[in-house]
Design a protein around this motif. Structure first.
Motif, short mmCIF file in Angstrom:
data_model
loop_
_atom_site.label_atom_id
_atom_site.label_comp_id
_atom_site.label_asym_id
_atom_site.label_seq_id
_atom_site.Cartn_x
_atom_site.Cartn_y
_atom_site.Cartn_z
N ASP A 188 0.86 -1.18 0.00
CA ASP A 188 0.00 0.00 0.00
C ASP A 188 0.90 1.23 0.00
O ASP A 188 2.03 1.19 0.47
CB ASP A 188 -0.90 -0.01 1.24
CG ASP A 188 -2.00 1.03 1.14
OD1 ASP A 188 -2.28 1.48 0.01
OD2 ASP A 188 -2.58 1.38 2.20
N ILE B 296 0.13 4.53 1.26
CA ILE B 296 0.10 5.28 2.51
C ILE B 296 -0.05 4.32 3.68
O ILE B 296 -1.03 3.57 3.77
CB ILE B 296 -1.07 6.29 2.51
CG1 ILE B 296 -0.88 7.27 1.36
CG2 ILE B 296 -1.15 7.02 3.84
CD1 ILE B 296 -2.09 8.13 1.09
N SER C 261 -4.36 4.71 -5.11
CA SER C 261 -5.82 4.85 -5.08
C SER C 261 -6.28 5.54 -6.35
O SER C 261 -7.37 5.33 -6.81
CB SER C 261 -6.24 5.63 -3.85
OG SER C 261 -5.31 6.62 -3.56
N GLN C 262 -5.47 6.37 -6.93
CA GLN C 262 -5.83 6.93 -8.23
C GLN C 262 -4.55 7.04 -9.06
O GLN C 262 -3.49 7.27 -8.52
CB GLN C 262 -6.52 8.29 -8.11
CG GLN C 262 -5.74 9.34 -7.37
CD GLN C 262 -6.12 9.38 -5.91
OE1 GLN C 262 -5.85 8.46 -5.16
NE2 GLN C 262 -6.75 10.45 -5.50
N LYS D 227 -6.21 0.38 -6.43
CA LYS D 227 -6.98 -0.35 -5.43
C LYS D 227 -8.33 -0.78 -5.96
O LYS D 227 -8.93 -1.73 -5.47
CB LYS D 227 -7.20 0.54 -4.20
CG LYS D 227 -6.02 0.48 -3.26
CD LYS D 227 -6.38 1.14 -1.95
CE LYS D 227 -5.26 0.97 -0.97
NZ LYS D 227 -5.49 1.81 0.22
N SER D 228 -8.82 -0.06 -6.98
CA SER D 228 -10.13 -0.43 -7.52
C SER D 228 -9.98 -1.30 -8.77
O SER D 228 -10.92 -1.45 -9.55
CB SER D 228 -10.92 0.84 -7.84
OG SER D 228 -10.11 1.70 -8.63
N ALA D 229 -8.80 -1.89 -8.96
CA ALA D 229 -8.55 -2.69 -10.16
C ALA D 229 -9.49 -3.90 -10.21
O ALA D 229 -9.88 -4.43 -9.18
CB ALA D 229 -7.11 -3.16 -10.17
#
Lengths: 119, 399
Positions: B66, B68, B97-98, B118-120
């Motif tokens: 990750d 952060i 995240s983006q 993260k939204s993959a």
């Protein structure tokens, strides 16, 4: 993503390959974890610590992402952005919105865990 | 890791291990479950510091971090990994995240191999993970090949050292090799061992002869060929097969005996013979240009003329040149490794600089002049190990 539901079960299940058992576990973990994260977010805001606010909101956002919950996700994302930008004057309003939306998501997930349905 | 992967570089490991480092438990659990469903063994850490410790201990095939995190964030873990020689080749994927381009640039600069949103989707995660595992497998096979090569190289260098030791054992003992003739030498075989060899022999009470030879090529083979040639040039053998110590006659016989090898290797050689009664030095050369005389006043004259190396034409004859030696003259034989020592820029040391150094050290004793010459060539080269054998043999005639 439709915004008239608290969370989209079909979409969320797709994310975990229709593994309902896993989704159950995620929901339980979130229900436990989210109030703590929310408290940390609120504390950062109260302390006027923009950086900590961004970090806490970011962390919460990662968890919320798992549930395809568009309203609370967008609100949390906005809160993180405000923290990053250091514009705390608007953050209190958004934080309150996040809190409201989050309570709804927690309630919906609790119901799901209890009933095995998203209604 | 599975040892099969060493012999099958193209295939990912049978059960690959992925380390997942994320402080947020819900998203970590979700990602871990998805990775497990892909058939991967998943290790988890809740912060960067723990992640780094597990990475060091378990050497996962792939690490997903990750961005952060408290204590140590993802990019900092990447930096730490890249600074540690033991783990620097680890495959690292940073979660974002983006996909902000500036974030990607920062992640790359700090040591990440790849990025994962993260939204993959499931398909994207699978593709990124597989690509990371392929890279990890490739890196491991390169590393194991590199280690094998290092081992083999070590073995080869030990053999070369032992061959160099053998060559050293053939070299003469310095000092007064005949009344009023002092001899000194300095020899530094290259790491790859050239085939340079020299010697001084007494023919009888009146005469000595001395030579420097160079077997073409590098390695154990030219060293052995040089040693064999040196055996041929021993006085008892020369007496037996050519009955005289005339350098040109010795070269005619050597040329017959040492034709070009099948793989195109040959010798160059310079031989000189000195008569203590007449003070005549006679020499002949087959392609070897490393001989000079330095008179007492410092004047230098190269003792060489162009001629093919040995073994090219079976009926070659060799020109014999004779000159008078005066008291205090020095004859110096050298391998081309001396004046062809390259500077880091590639420029060769060259005979002019060599002559200048010899002039500067003319008044020093011979046994000091040769090491000084070697030291000057070394200073030019910038390292004590030359690319070719560096050999110097000096004779001083006190007469």
């Amino acid at each position: 993503m439709s915004t008239d539901v608290v969370f989209n079960l079909v979409e969320a299940l797709t994310r975990v390959d229709e593994d309902e058992e896993l989704f159950h576990t995620l929901a339980e973990l979130f229900v436990e974890q989210a109030p703590l994260d929310m408290a940390a977010t609120q504390a950062a805001l109260d302390a006027g610590d923009a950086e900590a606010l961004a970090r806490a909101a970011h962390r919460m956002k990662g968890a919320i992402l798992q549930f395809s919950a568009p309203r609370v996700f967008e609100a949390t994302k906005e809160l993180e952005a405000l923290g990053k930008a250091g514009t705390l004057d608007r953050a209190a309003t958004v934080c309150a919105q996040v809190d409201r939306e989050l309570q709804q998501l927690i309630a919906a997930l609790r119901a799901y865990v209890a009933n095995g349905s998203a209604s | 890791m599975n040892s099969n992967t060493l012999s099958k570089p193209a295939a990912p490991p049978v059960v690959a291990t992925v380390l997942l480092v994320d402080d947020e438990p819900v998203s970590r659990l979700s990602m871990a479950a998805r990775l497990k469903r892909m058939g991967l063994r998943v290790l988890e850490a809740g912060n960067g510091k723990d992640g780094l410790a597990i990475l060091r201990r378990e050497r996962p095939d792939l690490t997903i971090l990750d961005w952060i995190m408290p204590d140590m964030d993802g990019p900092t873990v990447c930096e730490q990994v890249r600074q540690d020689p033991d783990i620097l080749s680890s495959q690292l994927i940073l979660m974002t995240s983006q996909d902000q381009p500036e974030q990607i640039a920062e992640g790359l600069a700090r040591g990440a191999d790849d990025f994962l949103s993260k939204s993959a989707s499931k398909q994207e995660i699978l593709a990124r993970v597989q690509s990371g595992l392929r890279a990890a497998s490739l890196v491991r096979s390169i590393e194991s090949t590199r280690d094998e090569l290092r081992d083999k190289q070590g073995e080869l260098e030990r053999e070369l050292k032992s061959a160099a030791g053998y060559i050293q054992s053939l070299l003469p003992v310095a000092g007064e090799i005949a009344p009023s003739i002092d001899m000194a030498w300095t020899y530094r075989p290259s790491l790859a061992l050239g085939g340079d060899l020299f010697n001084v022999s007494r023919w009888n009470d009146q005469s000595i002869y001395f030579y420097i030879l160079d077997a073409s090529g590098h390695g154990v083979s030219p060293a052995l060929r040089a040693a064999s040639f040196a055996t041929f040039l021993r006085p008892e053998n020369i007496r037996h097969c050519i009955t005289q110590h005339d350098p040109a006659a010795m070269l005619v016989e050597a040329n017959r005996r040492y034709p070009l090898t099948e793989d195109g290797n040959y010798f160059t050689i310079w031989i000189g013979s000195f008569n203590r009664v007449t003070h005549q030095l006679s020499y002949a050369t087959a392609g070897h240009g490393g001989a000079l005389i330095q008179r007492r006043d410092g004047a230098i004259e190269w003792l060489t003329h162009p001629h093919l190396p040995l073994g090219f034409e079976p009926e070659s004859t060799y020109e014999l040149t004779t000159l008078k030696i005066e008291a205090g003259d020095r004859v110096i034989l050298m391998s081309d490794g001396i004046y062809e020592a390259p500077a880091p820029t590639g420029e060769l040391w060259g005979t002019t600089r060599l002559e200048t150094t010899l002039m500067d050290h003319r008044s020093a004793p011979l046994r000091e002049t040769l090491p000084a010459l070697m030291a000057e060539a070394e200073r030019w080269h910038g390292s004590p190990v030359f690319p070719d054998d560096a050999a110097l043999l000096g004779l001083e005639f006190r007469l």
